[in-house]
Design a protein around this motif. Structure first.
Motif, PDB file in Angstrom:
ATOM      1  N   UNK A 130       0.815  -1.226   0.000  1.00 18.18           N
ATOM      2  CA  UNK A 130       0.000   0.000   0.000  1.00 18.18           C
ATOM      3  C   UNK A 130       0.850   1.279   0.000  1.00 18.18           C
ATOM      4  N   UNK A 131       0.357   2.277  -0.712  1.00 22.04           N
ATOM      5  CA  UNK A 131       0.984   3.608  -0.652  1.00 22.04           C
ATOM      6  C   UNK A 131       0.278   4.464   0.384  1.00 22.04           C
ATOM      7  N   UNK A 132      -0.872   3.973   0.851  1.00 25.80           N
ATOM      8  CA  UNK A 132      -1.672   4.683   1.852  1.00 25.80           C
ATOM      9  C   UNK A 132      -2.275   3.655   2.804  1.00 25.80           C
ATOM     10  N   UNK A 133      -2.271   3.965   4.099  1.00 30.73           N
ATOM     11  CA  UNK A 133      -2.899   3.071   5.079  1.00 30.73           C
ATOM     12  C   UNK A 133      -3.836   3.889   5.959  1.00 30.73           C
ATOM     13  N   UNK A 134      -5.045   3.387   6.144  1.00 30.22           N
ATOM     14  CA  UNK A 134      -5.959   3.980   7.127  1.00 30.22           C
ATOM     15  C   UNK A 134      -5.637   3.284   8.446  1.00 30.22           C
ATOM     16  N   UNK A 135      -5.037   4.046   9.387  1.00 27.81           N
ATOM     17  CA  UNK A 135      -4.501   3.421  10.600  1.00 27.81           C
ATOM     18  C   UNK A 135      -5.467   3.480  11.780  1.00 27.81           C
ATOM     19  N   UNK A 136      -6.576   4.190  11.648  1.00 26.63           N
ATOM     20  CA  UNK A 136      -7.514   4.256  12.768  1.00 26.63           C
ATOM     21  C   UNK A 136      -8.488   5.393  12.571  1.00 26.63           C
ATOM     22  N   UNK A 137      -9.248   5.681  13.599  1.00 24.13           N
ATOM     23  CA  UNK A 137      -9.292   4.941  14.844  1.00 24.13           C
ATOM     24  C   UNK A 137     -10.464   3.966  14.815  1.00 24.13           C
ATOM     25  N   UNK A 138     -10.389   2.996  15.731  1.00 19.96           N
ATOM     26  CA  UNK A 138     -11.491   2.028  15.819  1.00 19.96           C
ATOM     27  C   UNK A 138     -12.805   2.773  16.011  1.00 19.96           C
ATOM     28  N   UNK A 139     -13.798   2.339  15.296  1.00 22.89           N
ATOM     29  CA  UNK A 139     -15.148   2.932  15.369  1.00 22.89           C
ATOM     30  C   UNK A 139     -15.166   4.375  14.863  1.00 22.89           C
ATOM     31  N   UNK A 140     -14.149   4.729  14.093  1.00 21.85           N
ATOM     32  CA  UNK A 140     -14.082   6.088  13.565  1.00 21.85           C
ATOM     33  C   UNK A 140     -14.684   6.224  12.174  1.00 21.85           C
ATOM     34  N   UNK A 141     -15.323   5.170  11.708  1.00 14.98           N
ATOM     35  CA  UNK A 141     -15.897   5.205  10.358  1.00 14.98           C
ATOM     36  C   UNK A 141     -14.900   4.773   9.297  1.00 14.98           C
ATOM     37  N   UNK A 142     -13.934   3.965   9.700  1.00 11.56           N
ATOM     38  CA  UNK A 142     -12.859   3.563   8.781  1.00 11.56           C
ATOM     39  C   UNK A 142     -13.368   2.666   7.655  1.00 11.56           C
ATOM     40  N   UNK A 143     -14.336   1.807   7.951  1.00  9.95           N
ATOM     41  CA  UNK A 143     -14.887   0.918   6.907  1.00  9.95           C
ATOM     42  C   UNK A 143     -15.622   1.745   5.850  1.00  9.95           C
ATOM     43  N   UNK A 144     -16.433   2.694   6.329  1.00  8.77           N
ATOM     44  CA  UNK A 144     -17.180   3.548   5.394  1.00  8.77           C
ATOM     45  C   UNK A 144     -16.200   4.337   4.522  1.00  8.77           C
ATOM     46  N   UNK A 145     -15.143   4.851   5.149  1.00 12.43           N
ATOM     47  CA  UNK A 145     -14.144   5.622   4.393  1.00 12.43           C
ATOM     48  C   UNK A 145     -13.483   4.763   3.323  1.00 12.43           C
ATOM     49  N   UNK A 146     -13.092   3.539   3.711  1.00 13.52           N
ATOM     50  CA  UNK A 146     -12.431   2.647   2.757  1.00 13.52           C
ATOM     51  C   UNK A 146     -13.359   2.342   1.576  1.00 13.52           C
ATOM     52  N   UNK A 147     -14.615   2.086   1.881  1.00  9.78           N
ATOM     53  CA  UNK A 147     -15.559   1.749   0.813  1.00  9.78           C
ATOM     54  C   UNK A 147     -15.804   2.938  -0.113  1.00  9.78           C
ATOM     55  N   UNK A 148     -15.807   4.117   0.453  1.00  9.77           N
ATOM     56  CA  UNK A 148     -15.983   5.306  -0.412  1.00  9.77           C
ATOM     57  C   UNK A 148     -14.767   5.496  -1.312  1.00  9.77           C
ATOM     58  N   UNK A 149     -13.584   5.331  -0.739  1.00  8.76           N
ATOM     59  CA  UNK A 149     -12.360   5.475  -1.545  1.00  8.76           C
ATOM     60  C   UNK A 149     -12.312   4.428  -2.654  1.00  8.76           C
ATOM     61  N   UNK A 150     -12.840   3.248  -2.345  1.00  6.44           N
ATOM     62  CA  UNK A 150     -12.812   2.137  -3.299  1.00  6.44           C
ATOM     63  C   UNK A 150     -13.618   2.448  -4.566  1.00  6.44           C
ATOM     64  N   UNK A 151     -14.528   3.398  -4.485  1.00 10.06           N
ATOM     65  CA  UNK A 151     -15.331   3.766  -5.660  1.00 10.06           C
ATOM     66  C   UNK A 151     -14.441   4.423  -6.720  1.00 10.06           C
ATOM     67  N   UNK A 152     -13.359   5.064  -6.265  1.00 10.49           N
ATOM     68  CA  UNK A 152     -12.490   5.776  -7.224  1.00 10.49           C
ATOM     69  C   UNK A 152     -11.763   4.768  -8.122  1.00 10.49           C
ATOM     70  N   UNK A 153     -11.756   5.012  -9.423  1.00 10.43           N
ATOM     71  CA  UNK A 153     -11.129   4.034 -10.334  1.00 10.43           C
ATOM     72  C   UNK A 153      -9.623   3.872 -10.150  1.00 10.43           C
ATOM     73  N   UNK A 154      -8.975   4.858  -9.558  1.00  3.81           N
ATOM     74  CA  UNK A 154      -7.518   4.749  -9.381  1.00  3.81           C
ATOM     75  C   UNK A 154      -7.130   4.205  -8.012  1.00  3.81           C
ATOM     76  N   UNK A 155      -8.124   3.674  -7.298  1.00  9.75           N
ATOM     77  CA  UNK A 155      -7.843   3.139  -5.959  1.00  9.75           C
ATOM     78  C   UNK A 155      -8.309   1.687  -5.879  1.00  9.75           C
ATOM     79  N   UNK A 156      -7.460   0.837  -5.301  1.00  8.93           N
ATOM     80  CA  UNK A 156      -7.863  -0.541  -4.996  1.00  8.93           C
ATOM     81  C   UNK A 156      -7.641  -0.746  -3.501  1.00  8.93           C
TER      82      UNK A 156
END
Ligand SMILES: Nc1ncnc2c1ncn2[C@@H]1O[C@H](COP(=O)(O)OS(=O)(=O)O)[C@@H](OP(=O)(O)O)[C@H]1O
Length: 140
Positions: A40-66
């Motif tokens: 990874x060139x980027x890591x979401x490191x926290x925080x627990x219960x901070x909405x990290x799953x929602x953030x990851x899923x939103x970023x995943x919509x971008x075509x240049x992000x896996x």
């Protein structure tokens, strides 16, 4: 009988992994031509219960992000860290050269070892923290 049970357990585990699209099972996927698994060139490191799953899923919509769909726990769990960087890389999804690979493991934020280990891997990596106050909306 124990051997049979073990085989059955392995079959069940692989089926659960298959249906839940666990990143461990990316290895069973066919590699699209021109792609590779990348650290990874980027890591979401926290925080627990901070909405990290929602953030990851939103970023995943971008075509240049896996994104790695499961929490990898490479830098915070010693039993994973000792497996080495190539073990970590193999858990990442396939990506084209122009795509950014992101994983999220909120446990890194509270791990005493994670900062140094991440820095050793890549001292210019982008780290993302999603935070929230109790009962308040998520702030990124
Ligand atoms: N957009 C937005 N705004 C406000 N709150 C949000 C948002 N997206 C996710 N959430 C809430 O974030 C909580 C889950 O966070 P995480 O995905 O980081 O959880 S985990 O640590 O990976 O288990 C979880 O909170 P709780 O319901 O209080 O557990 C989600 O409801």
């Amino acid at each position: 009988a124990p051997v049979e049970n073990e085989a059955l357990l392995e079959t069940l585990k692989s089926q659960v992994g298959f249906f839940s699209n666990k990143s461990e099972h990316y290895s069973a996927q066919v590699r699209p031509p021109g792609t590779n698994r990348r650290i990874p060139q980027t890591i979401i490191i926290g925080v627990r219960k901070g909405g990290t799953r929602a953030l990851l899923e939103m970023l995943d919509i971008h075509p240049n992000i896996v994104v790695a769909t499961t929490e990898v726990h490479f830098f915070d769990w010693d039993e994973n860290y000792v497996k080495g960087i190539d073990w970590y890389r193999r858990l990442m999804p396939f990506s084209y050269e122009n795509q950014i690979t992101i994983e999220k493991t909120p446990g890194y934020f509270t791990s005493p070892q994670a900062p140094e280990r991440i820095h050793d891997m890549n001292s210019s990596i982008k780290l993302v923290v999603a935070a929230r106050s109790p009962g308040s909306p998520v702030v990124i």
